[in-house]
Enzyme design. Structure first.
Site, mmCIF file in Angstrom:
data_model
loop_
_atom_site.group_PDB
_atom_site.id
_atom_site.type_symbol
_atom_site.label_atom_id
_atom_site.label_comp_id
_atom_site.label_asym_id
_atom_site.label_seq_id
_atom_site.Cartn_x
_atom_site.Cartn_y
_atom_site.Cartn_z
ATOM 1 N N TYR A 25 0.841 -1.206 0.000
ATOM 2 C CA TYR A 25 0.000 0.000 0.000
ATOM 3 C C TYR A 25 0.879 1.262 0.000
ATOM 4 O O TYR A 25 0.570 2.254 -0.642
ATOM 5 C CB TYR A 25 -0.929 -0.011 1.210
ATOM 6 N N ARG A 54 1.442 6.966 -6.572
ATOM 7 C CA ARG A 54 0.287 7.859 -6.749
ATOM 8 C C ARG A 54 0.680 9.306 -6.503
ATOM 9 O O ARG A 54 0.383 10.182 -7.319
ATOM 10 C CB ARG A 54 -0.850 7.444 -5.814
ATOM 11 N N TYR A 88 -1.042 12.884 6.748
ATOM 12 C CA TYR A 88 -0.628 11.825 7.673
ATOM 13 C C TYR A 88 0.883 11.898 7.897
ATOM 14 O O TYR A 88 1.643 12.142 6.946
ATOM 15 C CB TYR A 88 -0.938 10.433 7.096
ATOM 16 N N ARG A 93 -12.127 13.059 2.287
ATOM 17 C CA ARG A 93 -13.036 12.137 2.994
ATOM 18 C C ARG A 93 -14.357 11.962 2.249
ATOM 19 O O ARG A 93 -15.050 10.971 2.444
ATOM 20 C CB ARG A 93 -13.279 12.631 4.414
ATOM 21 N N GLU A 133 -13.810 -1.290 6.647
ATOM 22 C CA GLU A 133 -13.824 0.038 6.016
ATOM 23 C C GLU A 133 -15.141 0.178 5.267
ATOM 24 O O GLU A 133 -15.618 -0.768 4.650
ATOM 25 C CB GLU A 133 -12.630 0.177 5.066
HETATM 26 C C1 3EB Z 1 -7.805 5.945 5.927
HETATM 27 O O1 3EB Z 1 -8.669 6.700 6.375
HETATM 28 C C2 3EB Z 1 -8.242 4.574 5.560
HETATM 29 O O2 3EB Z 1 -5.427 5.474 -0.077
HETATM 30 O O3 3EB Z 1 -7.024 6.137 -1.412
HETATM 31 C C3 3EB Z 1 -9.443 5.192 2.860
HETATM 32 C C4 3EB Z 1 -9.818 5.772 1.641
HETATM 33 C C5 3EB Z 1 -8.136 4.750 3.010
HETATM 34 C C6 3EB Z 1 -8.896 5.945 0.599
HETATM 35 C C7 3EB Z 1 -6.620 5.723 -0.308
HETATM 36 C C8 3EB Z 1 -7.229 4.911 1.968
HETATM 37 C C9 3EB Z 1 -7.598 5.508 0.767
HETATM 38 O O4 3EB Z 1 -6.614 6.274 5.833
HETATM 39 C C10 3EB Z 1 -7.697 4.105 4.272
#
Ligand code: 3EB
Length: 330
Positions: free
Chosen positions: A143, A150, A203, A216, A322
């Site tokens: 990932y 990306r 992050y 989100r 999820e």
């Molecule tokens: C998160 O909140 C959970 O890498 O495109 C959620 C939605 C998550 C999209 C992405 C990853 C992605 O981090 C993981």
């Protein structure tokens, strides 16, 4: 006009009003040959006899195209596309890049150059699926390799890498190439963040050398209609995973996050949208957790919740569930 439906029923032919679809099934039905049906190698948990099909429909007068490794279809307002790249389909130009990183980079570069050429610069939503998402190879979890490619492609393509970024999901499939679907528009949508969570693009480095890139949720206005795409939502508060090993608590925390995203969407757009208005896809790491997840969702969203359940790996090894979704808002 856009319609998003999540159904067990699937017609093999791509109808005139279909932009495309995602087909969640362990095996691709031989008849479902259209490259605009993105095959995601995942088993449905709630109805094991059926596959799950997330179908995007629009007004007819669709046009089809192919560009590099991509297939796409569009009308006056929306473009949907699918690209599936095997790790080794892409030459690794940068010797430091893993094959998956290179594939993610190549796929996103192609997507953005198509969208630029066709005049659909605003992506509402990306769907990202890859096998062995939590496996460590080339010294990094897959990932995180994907996130490297990306982010590099967004930057190389002149896309924002923070702020107004598309909604997305990224999940681990049982098999198959890196598969990315995307839905883009000619006019911008509104990106929604979650006040309970640090934006994913911010992050800290403990989750990998390059951040994930997604908002989100996104809210698009298409004529008189507004459409909300809820990104994959998990048991993360701030930037940390909460409730490791507790499926009920992770599900409840995910719902609290969705409620916060919808509140933010209402605040930012004035649209009314409640938890029970969305159609959901729920990704569950361990099949035996299905009933526990369902119980929490029934309690917190209601017994009539519209949700389909599939087995998937989640992008952090400590996440068990999820939830993503969409709604047409009036
Ligand atoms: C998160 O909140 C959970 O890498 O495109 C959620 C939605 C998550 C999209 C992405 C990853 C992605 O981090 C993981």
């Amino acid at each position: 006009m856009l319609n998003v439906s999540y159904g067990p029923l699937f017609s093999d032919t791509l109808h005139d009003d279909m932009l495309g679809a995602l087909l969640f099934a362990t095996a691709r039905p031989a008849s479902a040959a259209s490259p605009l049906l993105a095959h995601v190698h995942m088993a449905r948990l709630d109805d094991q006899q059926s596959l799950l099909c997330e179908t995007l429909r629009g007004e007819s007068t669709m046009r089809d195209g192919q560009f590099g490794d991509m297939h796409y279809r569009f009308n006056d307002h929306l473009l949907f596309g699918v690209i599936a790249l095997k790790d080794n389909d892409t030459a690794v130009e940068d010797n430091a890049a893993s094959p998956l990183q290179a594939a993610a980079h190549a796929a996103y570069r192609q997507i953005f150059s198509l969208l630029h050429a066709q005049g659909f610069p605003y992506v509402l939503r990306f769907w990202n699926y890859m096998a062995a998402i939590n496996a460590d190879t080339h010294g990094l979890e897959r990932y995180r390799q994907f996130n490297l490619g990306r982010q590099q492609a967004f930057a190389d393509s002149g896309q924002a890498i923070a702020g107004n970024v598309p909604a997305a999901c990224a999940l681990g499939a049982a098999d198959g190439p890196l598969t990315i679907a995307f839905l883009a528009a000619r006019s911008p949508s509104v990106a929604i963040e979650n006040p309970r969570q640090i934006s994913a693009y911010d992050y800290p480095e403990q989750y990998g050398p390059r951040s994930p890139l997604f908002s989100r949720a996104s809210v698009a206005t298409l004529g008189t209609q507004r459409v909300l795409f809820l990104s994959g939502t998990a048991s993360i508060v701030g930037h940390e995973t909460l409730h490791a090993d507790d499926i009920a608590a992770q599900t409840a925390e995910s719902v609290a996050n969705i409620a916060a995203v919808l509140a933010e969407a209402r605040r930012k757009t004035g649209a009314s949208c409640q938890l029970a208005d969305l159609d959901y896809i729920v990704y569950i790491r361990h099949a035996e957790h299905l009933q526990a997840v369902r119980n929490i969702l029934h309690q917190q969203i209601g017994p009539d919740i519209k949700a389909a359940f599939v087995q998937a790996d989640i992008c952090r090894a400590d996440l068990l569930v999820e939830i993503e979704g969409s709604a047409i808002l009036s």
